[in-house]
Design an enzyme around this catalytic site. Sequence first.
Site, PDB file in Angstrom:
ATOM      1  N   HIS A  15       0.822  -1.082  -0.042  1.00  0.00           N
ATOM      2  CA  HIS A  15       0.067   0.086   0.032  1.00  0.00           C
ATOM      3  C   HIS A  15       0.856   1.205   0.043  1.00  0.00           C
ATOM      4  O   HIS A  15       1.727   1.505   1.015  1.00  0.00           O
ATOM      5  CB  HIS A  15      -1.052   0.013   1.365  1.00  0.00           C
ATOM      6  CG  HIS A  15      -2.067  -0.984   1.243  1.00  0.00           C
ATOM      7  ND1 HIS A  15      -3.276  -1.018   0.601  1.00  0.00           N
ATOM      8  CD2 HIS A  15      -1.617  -2.262   1.807  1.00  0.00           C
ATOM      9  CE1 HIS A  15      -3.750  -2.316   0.952  1.00  0.00           C
ATOM     10  NE2 HIS A  15      -2.771  -3.025   1.788  1.00  0.00           N
ATOM     11  N   HIS A 145      -8.304 -10.597  -1.637  1.00  0.00           N
ATOM     12  CA  HIS A 145      -8.570 -10.486  -0.026  1.00  0.00           C
ATOM     13  C   HIS A 145      -9.393 -11.578   0.646  1.00  0.00           C
ATOM     14  O   HIS A 145     -10.617 -11.368   0.552  1.00  0.00           O
ATOM     15  CB  HIS A 145      -8.924  -9.068   0.655  1.00  0.00           C
ATOM     16  CG  HIS A 145      -8.945  -8.894   1.962  1.00  0.00           C
ATOM     17  ND1 HIS A 145      -7.958  -8.046   2.647  1.00  0.00           N
ATOM     18  CD2 HIS A 145      -9.573  -9.424   2.884  1.00  0.00           C
ATOM     19  CE1 HIS A 145      -8.400  -8.029   3.956  1.00  0.00           C
ATOM     20  NE2 HIS A 145      -9.194  -8.699   4.205  1.00  0.00           N
ATOM     21  N   HIS A 183      -2.034 -12.235   1.646  1.00  0.00           N
ATOM     22  CA  HIS A 183      -1.600 -12.147   3.070  1.00  0.00           C
ATOM     23  C   HIS A 183      -2.294 -13.270   3.873  1.00  0.00           C
ATOM     24  O   HIS A 183      -2.889 -13.163   4.965  1.00  0.00           O
ATOM     25  CB  HIS A 183      -2.027 -10.816   3.834  1.00  0.00           C
ATOM     26  CG  HIS A 183      -3.312 -10.452   3.377  1.00  0.00           C
ATOM     27  ND1 HIS A 183      -4.400 -10.836   3.435  1.00  0.00           N
ATOM     28  CD2 HIS A 183      -3.307  -8.823   2.848  1.00  0.00           C
ATOM     29  CE1 HIS A 183      -5.514 -10.065   2.858  1.00  0.00           C
ATOM     30  NE2 HIS A 183      -4.881  -8.818   2.389  1.00  0.00           N
TER      31      HIS A 183
END
Length: 352
Positions: A15, A145, A183
């Site tokens: 980010h 995500h 992640h």
Amino acid sequence: MNSITLARPDDWHLHLRDGDALASALPHSARRFARAIVMPNLKPPVTSVEAARAYRSRITAALAAAIASGELPAGARFEPLMTLYLTDRTSPREIALAKSSGFVHAVKYYPAGATTHSEAGVSALEHALPALEAMQRHDLPLLIHGEVTDPAVDVFDRERVCVETLVAHIVERFPDLRVVLEHASTREAVAFVAAARPRVAATLTAHHLLYNRGALFQGGLRPHYYCLPVLKREPHRRALVAAATGGSPRFFLGTDSAPHPRGLKENACGCAGCFTAHAALELYAEAFDAAGALERLEGFASHHGPDFYGLPRNKDTVTLVRERWAAPDELPFGGETLVPLRSAEDLLWRMV
Ligand code: DOR
Ligand code: ZN
């Protein structure tokens, strides 16, 4: 081993924010990484190739400004690899444009409401099917995500449930689509990826490799350890370390470094995100060292990512030495400040 030299790594999940915040955040990453997959969750989100082109030029302008001011050395190079933010209305035409742009390398799927600036994300998979079909056809990777948003699902279970439902479904329905589970934070997620069909991979953050959910409550509430997906129990952390250090090309480095100003972290409703870019490689080295697997760091940090994305590996190198140093308590962040991860505690590896 007190020193390790590896091919220069890339960050496959970052980010960078925008404006003054971008100017503050970018040099930390550019000192360490040659390239980064840049997340599109700006306000407003980067939903078109034109918006990605404009964002990319703001990033390269910030890089030039950091070089001009002496913050980065002359000749510093850093390539932003842009992504599009998938919405209910992303068209197959936009996907074709993205592929032919040459600078958009992936599309990010946020289930609407899952995390920071995800409100414009996908409200139901069926809306995204035409775009996903086009991505499979044009071979443009999907970055997920992986958390469900159903408030009835416990926050610590949201990734596992998402992997079992949404991710498994997409992987099966689009058998040629390249998919990255971003992640990964649970043993179920890494087990799924390890056993999945080819072209399925996961990024792992340094903070999920180093900490379990105890860090959030160590002697009091610790907002700077709060991110999404939230840190999990110790057995999950161990499974992530085993995946990262196991040598499988399906797992590679993605910091998810996500800066927020101090006041929005130390807040009655603090933002999710850990800033790790100031010591990203150093933190990964610590995690690999603790597992006795430093010799596996190069594959994870420098080879598996470019191989998955079909990009060349970097030719230059970076060197890390075992040496204690203290990160600053806070760093400038636009007109404000941010608190980097591990500000209160020494780091064990230093980049030379
Ligand atoms: O902790 C997080 N912060 N997780 C995300 O998915 C988004 C990120 C951010 O943008 O701050
Ligand atoms: Zn992220």
